[in-house]
Design an enzyme around this catalytic site. Structure first.
Site, PDB file in Angstrom:
ATOM      1  N   CYS B  32      11.407   7.239  -3.422  1.00 22.55           N
ATOM      2  CA  CYS B  32      10.147   7.890  -3.276  1.00 22.55           C
ATOM      3  C   CYS B  32      10.467   9.378  -2.615  1.00 22.55           C
ATOM      4  O   CYS B  32      10.987   9.385  -1.677  1.00 22.55           O
ATOM      5  CB  CYS B  32       9.235   7.227  -2.036  1.00 22.55           C
ATOM      6  SG  CYS B  32       8.047   8.061  -1.110  1.00 22.55           S
ATOM      7  N   CYS B  35       9.016  10.505   0.865  1.00 22.45           N
ATOM      8  CA  CYS B  35       9.621   9.769   1.892  1.00 22.45           C
ATOM      9  C   CYS B  35      10.922  10.734   2.345  1.00 22.45           C
ATOM     10  O   CYS B  35      11.009  11.092   3.272  1.00 22.45           O
ATOM     11  CB  CYS B  35      10.014   8.568   1.479  1.00 22.45           C
ATOM     12  SG  CYS B  35       8.671   7.370   0.981  1.00 22.45           S
TER      13      CYS B  35
END
Lengths: 321, 114
Positions: B32, B35
């Site tokens: 991700c 993230c």
């Protein structure tokens, strides 16, 4: 999707957006020997890529599609050494000597940044979209697809980005409703074929997305296909890749000054208030939206940036003496 | 603690819900991008404010139980917790100054330990 993301080395310039402005800037910086990277969501993510026919680009008298012209520009930039990576930029750190560009696939470091993201950004949200963000509404299938294993999801959009994301979702979801606002998908034919042939995908053409419904979580989607009555179907995830007519600047997160039209403010060499950060093409205002203008701006910024970086290099050498 | 603590589903109750310090729970996964954007900021917060707040990281790729209990359907999701209760949740990455603001506001609202 290209996945050359392990290159952690420092680029001279990262160009965000691979339309005519970004690709031309890349052509100039790469040709000047600068290590150049272009990040782009896809060939048909921007205005030129979805233009059917270009008849007024000087010197090109044959019939040519926007996507084909763009591919030629990119190939030319690549021939001088520019690298292209398919990635969606979600954030940046500009106010530092070494700038950072964050994408869904990787993080890229550079000495300079050119913003060339165009103006197909959305100005308004669909009803329910903001409230249900993170509760089923998402803009990143790679991040969130795994949360929707064996569930029904919806994808709204028409670009190659939307199709790639929908295809990624088919690996997890049981069914993907694909709501396309236009009659046709705007993407390379082989990608469209892959979407149409996927048994998990149901395509709705000429369909307007009206509302994402849910309280705690996304529960359903309300939409209307042209000539049909409005429908509401249960879904758990809503992945939105629709386009609009606003400059794409959300990833800048207030690090650059924008004018009242939401456009990036630049000087006459297309540099922003932050040294080493430039903006070109449709992301600017007071701008005639023509390929030749965008390309011209890319050329000016590319040359100005090259001059500025070489100047700085020279100073560094002087200090070292 | 001046670095983030990686928490499994099995440890969540003991380490997060029963923590004496306020906790920022970061639900994340390696694939991700947003993230990755938040991670270095949380590292800094853990380093600078480790005596006031715990940064707990839950990899949703390997730990689905608590993410699912809290209805996490997008990452990064950061839950700001105190005494086992969620006092604020933040979905999606934030720039460093804004994330720091959120953390400071929450710490102001938490009674200091006597």
């Amino acid at each position: 999707m290209t996945t050359e993301t392990n290159d952690t080395s420092l680029y001279d310039v990262v160009i965000i957006g691979g339309g005519p402005a970004g690709a031309t800037a890349a052509l100039y910086t790469a040709r000047a020997g600068m290590k150049t990277l272009v990040l782009d969501k896809g060939l048909t993510a921007g205005a030129l890529g979805i233009t059917g026919k270009i008849a007024n680009y000087p010197g090109l008298t044959e019939e040519i599609s926007g996507a084909e012209l763009l591919e030629r520009m990119r190939d030319q930039a690549k021939s001088f050494g520019a690298a292209f990576i398919t990635d969606k930029v979600i954030g940046v750190i500009l106010n530092a000597e070494e700038k950072m560009v964050f994408g869904n696939q990787g993080t890229y470091n550079s000495r300079a940044v050119i913003v060339a993201t165009g103006s197909l950004g959305r100005g308004t949200h669909i009803k329910g979209e903001e409230e249900l963000l993170g509760k089923g509404v998402s803009y990143c299938a790679t991040c969130d697809a795994a949360f929707f294993k064996d569930q029904d999801v919806m994808v709204a959009g028409s670009s190659d980005e939307a199709i790639e994301e929908a295809l990624y979702l088919t690996r997890f979801a049981s069914r993907v409703l694909f709501l396309c606002p236009h009659e046709d998908l705007k993407a390379p034919q082989e990608l469209i074929d892959e979407l149409l042939e996927n048994p998990k995908v149901t395509l709705y053409r000429e369909t307007a997305l009206h509302e994402i419904i849910g309280t705690e979580q996304v529960e359903a989607v309300r939409f209307q296909q042209k000539g049909q009555t409005e429908e509401t179907l249960p879904i758990k995830g809503a992945f939105i890749y629709l386009q609009g007519g606003r400059p794409i600047t959300d990833f800048l997160q207030d690090q650059l000054e924008l004018n009242e039209g939401g456009c990036v403010v630049v000087d006459n060499e297309f540099q922003t208030a932050i040294p080493g950060v430039y903006a070109v093409g449709d992301v600017l205002c007071n701008h005639v939206k023509q390929v030749v203008i965008a390309a011209g701006e890319g050329a000016v910024a590319g040359m100005a940036l090259e001059k500025a970086l070489r100047g700085r290099r020279k100073i560094v050498v002087d200090w070292a003496k | 603690m001046n670095e983030p603590v990686h928490i499994t589903d099995a440890e969540f109750d003991e380490k997060v819900l029963k923590s004496s310090l306020p906790v920022i729970v970061d639900f994340w996964a390696p694939w991700c991008g947003p993230c990755r954007m938040v991670a270095p900021i949380l590292d800094k917060i853990a380093k600078e404010m480790g005596d006031k707040v715990m940064v707990a990281k839950v990899n949703t790729d390997e730990n689905v139980e608590w993410a699912s209990k809290y209805g996490v359907r997008g990452i990064p999701t950061m839950l700001f917790m105190y005494n086992g209760e969620v006092v604020h949740s933040q979905v999606g990455a934030l720039p460093e100054p804004m994330l720091r603001d959120v953390v400071n506001k929450l710490l102001e609202a938490v009674p200091s330990e006597s």
